[in-house]
Design a protein around this motif. Sequence first.
Motif, PDB file in Angstrom:
ATOM      1  N   THR A  49       1.201 -43.269 -27.299  1.00  0.00           N
ATOM      2  CA  THR A  49       0.138 -43.068 -28.754  1.00  0.00           C
ATOM      3  C   THR A  49       0.479 -44.305 -29.151  1.00  0.00           C
ATOM      4  N   HIS A  50       1.920 -44.289 -30.080  1.00  0.00           N
ATOM      5  CA  HIS A  50       1.929 -45.033 -31.249  1.00  0.00           C
ATOM      6  C   HIS A  50       3.093 -46.226 -30.942  1.00  0.00           C
ATOM      7  N   GLN A  51       2.177 -46.956 -29.255  1.00  0.00           N
ATOM      8  CA  GLN A  51       2.946 -48.206 -28.771  1.00  0.00           C
ATOM      9  C   GLN A  51       4.370 -48.539 -29.503  1.00  0.00           C
ATOM     10  N   ILE A  52       5.211 -47.628 -28.888  1.00  0.00           N
ATOM     11  CA  ILE A  52       7.206 -48.064 -29.475  1.00  0.00           C
ATOM     12  C   ILE A  52       7.736 -47.446 -28.391  1.00  0.00           C
ATOM     13  N   ARG A  53       9.009 -48.486 -27.874  1.00  0.00           N
ATOM     14  CA  ARG A  53       9.730 -47.994 -27.279  1.00  0.00           C
ATOM     15  C   ARG A  53      10.841 -46.813 -27.946  1.00  0.00           C
ATOM     16  N   ILE A  54      11.233 -46.101 -26.749  1.00  0.00           N
ATOM     17  CA  ILE A  54      12.247 -44.854 -27.352  1.00  0.00           C
ATOM     18  C   ILE A  54      12.770 -45.215 -26.387  1.00  0.00           C
ATOM     19  N   ARG A  55      14.285 -44.911 -27.235  1.00  0.00           N
ATOM     20  CA  ARG A  55      15.814 -44.838 -26.082  1.00  0.00           C
ATOM     21  C   ARG A  55      16.887 -43.512 -26.802  1.00  0.00           C
ATOM     22  N   LEU A  56      16.926 -43.079 -25.178  1.00  0.00           N
ATOM     23  CA  LEU A  56      17.514 -41.375 -26.332  1.00  0.00           C
ATOM     24  C   LEU A  56      18.944 -42.026 -26.036  1.00  0.00           C
ATOM     25  N   ALA A  57      19.877 -42.006 -26.900  1.00  0.00           N
ATOM     26  CA  ALA A  57      21.813 -42.280 -26.256  1.00  0.00           C
ATOM     27  C   ALA A  57      22.431 -41.102 -26.686  1.00  0.00           C
ATOM     28  N   TYR A  58      23.043 -39.642 -25.584  1.00  0.00           N
ATOM     29  CA  TYR A  58      23.488 -38.989 -25.507  1.00  0.00           C
ATOM     30  C   TYR A  58      24.810 -39.457 -26.368  1.00  0.00           C
ATOM     31  N   TYR A  59      25.694 -38.009 -26.568  1.00  0.00           N
ATOM     32  CA  TYR A  59      26.923 -38.629 -27.016  1.00  0.00           C
ATOM     33  C   TYR A  59      27.596 -37.404 -26.110  1.00  0.00           C
ATOM     34  N   PRO A  60      28.741 -38.218 -25.735  1.00  0.00           N
ATOM     35  CA  PRO A  60      29.381 -37.641 -24.300  1.00  0.00           C
ATOM     36  C   PRO A  60      29.388 -35.959 -25.235  1.00  0.00           C
ATOM     37  N   PRO A  61      30.082 -34.725 -24.097  1.00  0.00           N
ATOM     38  CA  PRO A  61      30.640 -33.343 -24.319  1.00  0.00           C
ATOM     39  C   PRO A  61      31.864 -34.181 -24.794  1.00  0.00           C
ATOM     40  N   TYR A  62      31.561 -32.847 -25.757  1.00  0.00           N
ATOM     41  CA  TYR A  62      32.974 -32.494 -26.847  1.00  0.00           C
ATOM     42  C   TYR A  62      33.472 -33.738 -27.584  1.00  0.00           C
ATOM     43  N   HIS A  63      32.094 -34.453 -27.751  1.00  0.00           N
ATOM     44  CA  HIS A  63      32.942 -35.821 -28.559  1.00  0.00           C
ATOM     45  C   HIS A  63      31.733 -35.582 -29.509  1.00  0.00           C
ATOM     46  N   LYS A  65      32.214 -34.616 -33.150  1.00  0.00           N
ATOM     47  CA  LYS A  65      32.823 -35.827 -34.283  1.00  0.00           C
ATOM     48  C   LYS A  65      32.253 -36.550 -34.745  1.00  0.00           C
ATOM     49  N   TYR A  66      31.821 -37.507 -33.529  1.00  0.00           N
ATOM     50  CA  TYR A  66      30.648 -38.481 -34.028  1.00  0.00           C
ATOM     51  C   TYR A  66      29.134 -38.051 -34.225  1.00  0.00           C
ATOM     52  N   ASN A  67      28.675 -37.510 -34.100  1.00  0.00           N
ATOM     53  CA  ASN A  67      27.528 -37.098 -34.220  1.00  0.00           C
ATOM     54  C   ASN A  67      27.276 -36.598 -36.031  1.00  0.00           C
ATOM     55  N   PRO A  68      26.612 -37.290 -36.805  1.00  0.00           N
ATOM     56  CA  PRO A  68      25.891 -36.630 -38.166  1.00  0.00           C
ATOM     57  C   PRO A  68      25.628 -36.047 -38.447  1.00  0.00           C
ATOM     58  N   VAL A  69      24.305 -34.921 -36.984  1.00  0.00           N
ATOM     59  CA  VAL A  69      23.954 -34.191 -37.359  1.00  0.00           C
ATOM     60  C   VAL A  69      25.063 -32.679 -37.712  1.00  0.00           C
ATOM     61  N   GLU A  70      26.125 -32.855 -36.366  1.00  0.00           N
ATOM     62  CA  GLU A  70      27.579 -32.145 -36.759  1.00  0.00           C
ATOM     63  C   GLU A  70      27.207 -32.077 -38.296  1.00  0.00           C
ATOM     64  N   ARG A  71      27.684 -33.219 -39.010  1.00  0.00           N
ATOM     65  CA  ARG A  71      28.807 -33.093 -40.096  1.00  0.00           C
ATOM     66  C   ARG A  71      28.278 -33.015 -40.656  1.00  0.00           C
ATOM     67  N   LEU A  72      26.631 -32.903 -41.223  1.00  0.00           N
ATOM     68  CA  LEU A  72      25.655 -32.468 -41.394  1.00  0.00           C
ATOM     69  C   LEU A  72      26.018 -30.449 -42.153  1.00  0.00           C
TER      70      LEU A  72
END
Length: 162
Positions: A49-63, A65-72
């Motif tokens: 719809t929006h002609q945008i490339r989407i890249r999904l990058a998943y944090y490895p399990p048990y990491h 602490k690197y995810n900003p949402v978890e810090r939030l």
Amino acid sequence: FMVDRLEELWKTFAPEGRPHTLVINADNGPENSSRRTQWMKRLTEFSDTHQIRIRLAYYPPYHSKYNPVERLWGVLENHWRGELLDSVEKTLGLARSMAYKGIHPVVRKVKKSYKTGVSLSKQAMRELEKRFDRKPDLESGFVTINPTLPAMESEAKAGRPQ
């Protein structure tokens, strides 16, 4: 739910300020797994719809602490100080009054209901899977969804009259 929030966010960008690639860092939980059919279908539709490339990058399990949402979440839990969240109003108020790195979040109640258990058939998912570029040896960790070209553009590239 998550793609609906992306749609809302997209509307806030001026057309000339919209990105050509959207990178989503995710925790690979069940709601946003690259194997979750409805999530991937909705993201693919958003991409087209929006002609945008989407890249999904998943944090490895048990990491986490690197995810900003978890810090939030940690900041939010400290802000709540163990208070009992016994009403929607109280929960929304506490979320609105917190700050993360000096920034207050935009908080609002979403009233739309979402059905659970919605998924694509295996055949439909196999067709959709053809659209995904999964990195070798990291198939579920990095996924790119490229938009399909609108019909008029693809005909022009193929040398057909429009």
